[in-house]
Design a protein around this motif. Structure first.
Motif, short mmCIF file in Angstrom:
data_model
loop_
_atom_site.label_atom_id
_atom_site.label_comp_id
_atom_site.label_asym_id
_atom_site.label_seq_id
_atom_site.Cartn_x
_atom_site.Cartn_y
_atom_site.Cartn_z
N ALA A 163 -2.41 1.34 10.46
CA ALA A 163 -3.19 0.62 9.46
C ALA A 163 -2.55 -0.72 9.07
CB ALA A 163 -3.38 1.49 8.22
N THR A 164 -1.23 -0.76 8.98
CA THR A 164 -0.58 -2.00 8.52
C THR A 164 -0.80 -3.13 9.53
OG1 THR A 164 1.45 -2.89 7.57
CG2 THR A 164 1.70 -1.56 9.55
N LEU A 165 -0.87 -2.80 10.81
CA LEU A 165 -1.09 -3.84 11.82
C LEU A 165 -2.46 -4.48 11.68
CD1 LEU A 165 0.44 -2.01 14.92
CD2 LEU A 165 1.37 -4.03 13.78
N ARG A 166 -3.47 -3.66 11.36
CA ARG A 166 -4.82 -4.17 11.22
C ARG A 166 -5.02 -4.84 9.85
NH1 ARG A 166 -9.25 -2.35 13.89
NH2 ARG A 166 -7.83 -2.66 15.65
N ALA A 167 -4.45 -4.24 8.80
CA ALA A 167 -4.70 -4.72 7.45
C ALA A 167 -3.83 -5.92 7.06
CB ALA A 167 -4.47 -3.59 6.44
N ARG A 168 -2.65 -6.04 7.68
CA ARG A 168 -1.64 -7.05 7.34
C ARG A 168 -1.00 -6.78 5.98
NH1 ARG A 168 -3.67 -13.09 8.61
NH2 ARG A 168 -1.66 -13.46 7.60
N ALA A 184 -10.05 -4.67 1.94
CA ALA A 184 -10.36 -4.14 3.27
C ALA A 184 -9.45 -2.98 3.68
CB ALA A 184 -10.25 -5.27 4.31
N THR A 185 -8.32 -2.85 3.01
CA THR A 185 -7.30 -1.88 3.44
C THR A 185 -7.78 -0.43 3.41
OG1 THR A 185 -5.45 -3.33 2.87
CG2 THR A 185 -5.00 -0.96 2.92
N PRO A 186 -8.45 0.06 2.36
CA PRO A 186 -8.85 1.47 2.36
C PRO A 186 -9.72 1.87 3.55
CG PRO A 186 -9.02 0.56 0.15
CD PRO A 186 -8.75 -0.59 1.07
N ALA A 187 -10.68 1.04 3.91
CA ALA A 187 -11.55 1.36 5.05
C ALA A 187 -10.74 1.40 6.34
CB ALA A 187 -12.67 0.34 5.15
N ILE A 188 -9.76 0.50 6.46
CA ILE A 188 -8.89 0.50 7.65
C ILE A 188 -8.07 1.78 7.69
CG2 ILE A 188 -6.90 -0.65 8.71
CD1 ILE A 188 -8.07 -3.31 7.60
N ALA A 233 0.86 -1.17 0.00
CA ALA A 233 0.00 0.00 0.00
C ALA A 233 0.90 1.23 0.00
CB ALA A 233 -0.91 -0.01 1.22
N MET A 234 0.40 2.34 -0.55
CA MET A 234 1.23 3.54 -0.68
C MET A 234 0.45 4.75 -0.20
SD MET A 234 2.90 2.61 -4.41
CE MET A 234 3.97 4.02 -4.50
N ILE A 235 1.02 5.46 0.76
CA ILE A 235 0.37 6.64 1.32
C ILE A 235 1.30 7.84 1.16
CG2 ILE A 235 1.19 6.30 3.70
CD1 ILE A 235 -1.71 7.00 4.59
N TYR A 266 -7.78 -8.91 1.60
CA TYR A 266 -6.99 -8.02 2.46
C TYR A 266 -6.84 -6.64 1.83
CZ TYR A 266 -5.81 -12.22 5.10
OH TYR A 266 -5.89 -13.35 5.87
N TYR A 267 -6.61 -6.61 0.52
CA TYR A 267 -6.44 -5.33 -0.16
C TYR A 267 -7.78 -4.59 -0.29
CZ TYR A 267 -1.64 -6.50 -1.09
OH TYR A 267 -0.31 -6.80 -0.92
#
Length: 382
Positions: A149-154, A232-236, A129-131, A229-230
């Motif tokens: 976020a990375t901890l929750r999203a993996r 779900a990532t934006p919402a996380i 992911a890129m922020i 996983y990907y």
């Protein structure tokens, strides 16, 4: 002065480094603080391992993550490219981490050690992911968002910002305290996420199978299992942005719009250029213009719904500005993403044009911003 190293140190246990300009201050500060005995928010001293190459640093990060240690690194330019093979493994194995990148030009016809987005754009296919951060303050805030976020999203993250233009800027900021960081981790179930990460670590007491070699009968199916996983990532990420906002008062979204609510000419950009564009918009709109800007925060995964929602319905012409050059392509990366997002969501009335700016830290000025808007106002923009 970039303070993202505070977030790195406070939420990490290990940092494998091979300093390369302009990311060196982050590594140097983390190393200096560790030597002084400063501890992270869990009361541990950050363990620094300086390797013999960027590839070695990325390999050490992969190994450390596999052993269950919260790990980070910081890099740029050719150093980042040397990490790409390990980045595929880290994302493929869903290992949470944040890599902090002071984005920099790549050596092409010549060496250039200054900033653009050529290096991070070469990593958009790795599964990270890129922020993106626009200012020194945002580096502080969004680095924390990425670590949470990375901890929750993996899903692993690249937190990037413009090399030299932002990484070496001296600027006063509102620092998020260690206590506030720890409070977020304690109250929002992130300690459970950390415990789950450690439980997945390689350990002879509870062995697991990972790595392996797969043939065509299973590789395809297993590769696709990462999709959820990907998705779900934006919402996380947005949830963590909201959490950080609740502590600091600064609002962040996957895409942030500034400018006239009924703007017809809109620029889409990311990085420090957004600061220049926003200041220019404020002056030009005060003089009667109706211009707008969409700031890209979460570049990967690119969320078409969120982008279209951020864009004013009045937009008739859109200029997408990329700080990189991909010879031979139909357009630069952000331009292609914007075109795809608009097409997928049925937004076909707006005309989209692409443009390059600021390669190798070429100065990007308010007069250039005005030139972009004037071009958009033409019947057939370049």
């Amino acid at each position: 002065l970039v303070v993202s190293e505070m977030c790195i140190r406070d939420s990490s246990e290990v940092a494998a480094i091979y300093p390369i300009t302009p990311s060196s201050p982050m590594a140097e500060s983390a190393d200096e603080w560790a030597t002084q005995g400063r501890v992270n928010m869990w009361g541990q001293k950050l363990r620094i391992a300086e390797m013999q190459s960027e590839g070695g640093a990325a390999g050490a990060v992969h190994g450390s993550l596999s052993a269950g240690a919260l790990t980070t690194t910081y890099t740029a330019s050719q150093g980042l490219l040397l990490m790409i093979p390990n980045m595929y493994k880290i994302s493929g194995e869903l290992l949470p981490m944040v890599m902090h990148v002071s984005a920099r030009a790549l050596a092409a016809h010549s060496l250039n050690i200054f900033g653009d987005h050529a290096d991070v754009m070469a990593c958009r296919q790795t599964g990270f992911a890129m922020i993106s951060s626009c200012s020194v303050q945002e580096v502080m805030d969004l680095a924390l968002v990425a670590h949470l976020a990375t901890l929750r999203a993996r899903v692993p993250f690249i937190s990037f910002f413009d090399g030299f233009r932002t990484s070496h800027e001296v600027s006063k900021i509102d620092v998020i305290s260690y206590e506030e960081m720890k409070a977020i981790v304690d109250k929002k179930g992130l300690e459970k996420d950390i415990a789950d990460f450690r439980a997945r670590a390689l350990n002879p007491e509870h062995p697991i199978q990972k790595g392996t070699a797969q043939n065509g009968d299973t590789y395809f199916q297993n590769r696709e299992t990462a999709n959820s996983y990907y998705e779900a990532t934006p919402a996380i990420v947005q949830k963590m942005m909201d959490l950080v906002s609740s502590k600091c008062g600064r609002k962040y979204h996957l895409f942030d719009y500034v400018g006239a609510p009924d703007a017809e000419e809109v620029i889409v950009a990311m990085g420090s250029a957004c600061e220049t564009i926003e200041e220019s918009i404020n002056k030009l709109n005060a003089m009667g213009k109706k211009y707008g800007l969409v700031k890209v925060r979460l570049y990967r995964p690119f969320v078409a719904d969120a982008f279209v929602a951020a864009l004013p319905k009045s937009a008739k012409k859109i200029a997408v500005l990329d700080r990189t050059k991909e010879p031979g392509s139909l357009g630069e990366p952000l331009y292609l993403d914007v075109c795809s997002a608009l097409l997928e969501k049925g937004v076909t009335k707006a005309k989209v044009v692409g443009g390059r700016y600021g390669l190798g830290s070429k100065e990007f000025t308010p007069s250039m911003v005005l030139a972009v808007y004037k071009n958009l106002e033409k019947k057939d923009p370049k």
